[in-house]
Design a protein around this motif. Structure first.
Motif, PDB file in Angstrom:
ATOM      1  N   SER A 174      18.351 -57.130 -36.988  1.00  0.00           N
ATOM      2  CA  SER A 174      19.160 -56.676 -35.842  1.00  0.00           C
ATOM      3  C   SER A 174      20.342 -57.594 -35.523  1.00  0.00           C
ATOM      4  CB  SER A 174      18.272 -56.525 -34.593  1.00  0.00           C
ATOM      5  OG  SER A 174      17.238 -55.621 -34.851  1.00  0.00           O
ATOM      6  N   VAL A 175      20.937 -58.156 -36.562  1.00  0.00           N
ATOM      7  CA  VAL A 175      22.144 -58.977 -36.394  1.00  0.00           C
ATOM      8  C   VAL A 175      23.352 -58.068 -36.621  1.00  0.00           C
ATOM      9  CG1 VAL A 175      23.442 -60.970 -37.293  1.00  0.00           C
ATOM     10  CG2 VAL A 175      20.925 -61.005 -37.332  1.00  0.00           C
ATOM     11  N   THR A 176      24.421 -58.286 -35.862  1.00  0.00           N
ATOM     12  CA  THR A 176      25.686 -57.595 -36.142  1.00  0.00           C
ATOM     13  C   THR A 176      26.648 -58.598 -36.759  1.00  0.00           C
ATOM     14  OG1 THR A 176      25.401 -56.060 -34.324  1.00  0.00           O
ATOM     15  CG2 THR A 176      27.654 -56.353 -35.127  1.00  0.00           C
ATOM     16  N   ILE A 177      27.069 -58.302 -37.991  1.00  0.00           N
ATOM     17  CA  ILE A 177      28.077 -59.130 -38.662  1.00  0.00           C
ATOM     18  C   ILE A 177      29.370 -58.322 -38.624  1.00  0.00           C
ATOM     19  CG2 ILE A 177      28.748 -60.181 -40.866  1.00  0.00           C
ATOM     20  CD1 ILE A 177      25.763 -60.556 -41.475  1.00  0.00           C
ATOM     21  N   GLU A 178      30.391 -58.888 -38.001  1.00  0.00           N
ATOM     22  CA  GLU A 178      31.650 -58.137 -37.870  1.00  0.00           C
ATOM     23  C   GLU A 178      32.447 -58.161 -39.182  1.00  0.00           C
ATOM     24  OE1 GLU A 178      33.415 -59.723 -34.281  1.00  0.00           O
ATOM     25  OE2 GLU A 178      32.104 -58.491 -33.028  1.00  0.00           O
ATOM     26  N   SER A 194      22.705 -62.454 -32.349  1.00  0.00           N
ATOM     27  CA  SER A 194      23.114 -61.053 -32.210  1.00  0.00           C
ATOM     28  C   SER A 194      24.434 -60.775 -32.907  1.00  0.00           C
ATOM     29  CB  SER A 194      23.130 -60.612 -30.750  1.00  0.00           C
ATOM     30  OG  SER A 194      24.144 -61.260 -30.068  1.00  0.00           O
ATOM     31  N   CYS A 195      25.345 -61.775 -32.985  1.00  0.00           N
ATOM     32  CA  CYS A 195      26.666 -61.453 -33.547  1.00  0.00           C
ATOM     33  C   CYS A 195      27.294 -62.618 -34.313  1.00  0.00           C
ATOM     34  CB  CYS A 195      27.599 -61.037 -32.418  1.00  0.00           C
ATOM     35  SG  CYS A 195      29.218 -60.540 -32.998  1.00  0.00           S
ATOM     36  N   ILE A 196      27.810 -62.291 -35.495  1.00  0.00           N
ATOM     37  CA  ILE A 196      28.654 -63.218 -36.267  1.00  0.00           C
ATOM     38  C   ILE A 196      30.068 -62.659 -36.136  1.00  0.00           C
ATOM     39  CG2 ILE A 196      29.130 -64.227 -38.556  1.00  0.00           C
ATOM     40  CD1 ILE A 196      26.361 -65.032 -37.587  1.00  0.00           C
ATOM     41  N   GLY A 197      30.934 -63.395 -35.453  1.00  0.00           N
ATOM     42  CA  GLY A 197      32.284 -62.884 -35.166  1.00  0.00           C
ATOM     43  C   GLY A 197      33.114 -62.625 -36.420  1.00  0.00           C
TER      44      GLY A 197
END
Ligand SMILES: CC(C)(COP(=O)(O)OP(=O)(O)OC[C@H]1O[C@@H](n2cnc3c(N)ncnc32)[C@H](O)[C@@H]1OP(=O)(O)O)[C@@H](O)C(=O)NCCC(=O)NCCS
Length: 229
Positions: A174-178, A194-197
């Motif tokens: 459930s990680v968001t990688i942009e 949660s997020c890798i910019g």
């Protein structure tokens, strides 16, 4: 996004019938040789390489000739043809694939037969997934990504457009990688992040334990911000 069920059926039929489709490889360097082998394994005929370095023109790489520069091709040279973009730099690969698609060329997704892709995963166009990668339940991989050998992407994680995840990295659930993120080899992105910019680089061997900003370089265990990009 292509639904993976469809991809799987298409891929299996394609692989077992070994239908010969022609493809051009852009980038006659070492990654070009890697992509030559993968494309050939999947039954493509490699018609030649394109490379912006004029000194490579006419040379033979693997068993194919370097034909010249892609940038010299006109829209009608690209339309209806298939191209593999063997370029690691995310922004360059992304721009070239967008240009080829705009001109009516295709950028096929190539998946090594030993990769395991969940039937509920969604894989974009122009994605390269190398040997022994494992893409788990409901993962989404955006267009133009490279997933290197032995990468594990845990369930419900989403990878943006034109990312490169290097060999033996593990991304938690459930990680968001942009978009256009580069993850160096052997890195871990822990579940709970949660997020890798977007446009960020994660150094080799890093362990990322909390969210990271966009346009930055992070490295270390735990990963710390080194600088902006
Ligand atoms: C993170 C990275 C991009 C930094 O490159 P850079 O900006 O040129 O940084 P430098 O080499 O100048 O190092 C800056 C500092 O970060 C440290 N550092 C660099 N990479 C590191 C890493 N992966 N882990 C821990 N620390 C690292 C250096 O030791 C240095 O520390 P110091 O200032 O205390 O001396 C690069 O080292 C890296 O890891 N690239 C990934 C390579 C890779 O996996 N390639 C896969 C190819 S498919």
């Amino acid at each position: 996004m292509i639904k993976n069920n469809f991809m799987k059926v298409y891929y299996e039929v394609f692989f077992y019938t070994m239908k010969k489709e022609e493809v051009y490889i852009v980038g006659a360097g070492t990654y070009g040789e890697v992509m030559y082998e993968l494309a050939e394994l999947l039954g493509y005929t490699i018609e030649g390489f394109y490379d912006e370095n004029d000194q490579k023109k006419g040379k033979t790489v693997m068993n194919s000739k370097v034909l010249g520069r892609l940038s010299e091709l006109e829209e009608h040279d690209i339309k209806g043809k298939k191209f593999v973009i063997a370029i690691g730099k995310n922004s360059t690969r992304n721009e070239l694939m967008d240009k080829i698609n705009k001109f009516g060329g295709e950028t096929p997704t190539l998946i090594h037969p030993s990769a395991i892709i969940s039937p509920s995963a969604e894989i974009g166009k122009g994605v390269y997934i190398h040997a022994n990668a494992y893409i788990w339940t409901k993962v989404k991989i955006g267009n133009h990504c490279i997933i290197s050998p032995k990468v594990i992407i845990a369930h419900h994680t989403s990878v943006g457009k034109a990312c490169l995840i290097s060999t033996m990295s593990a991304v938690g659930a459930s990680v968001t990688i942009e978009n256009e993120v580069f993850i160096g080899m052997g890195s871990t992105i822990m579940t709970g992040v949660s997020c890798i910019g977007g446009n960020t680089t994660i150094g080799a061997g890093s362990v990322v334990i909390k969210d990271v900003d966009d346009y930055s370089v992070y490295a270390g265990v735990p990963a710390k911000r080194l600088r902006s990009i």
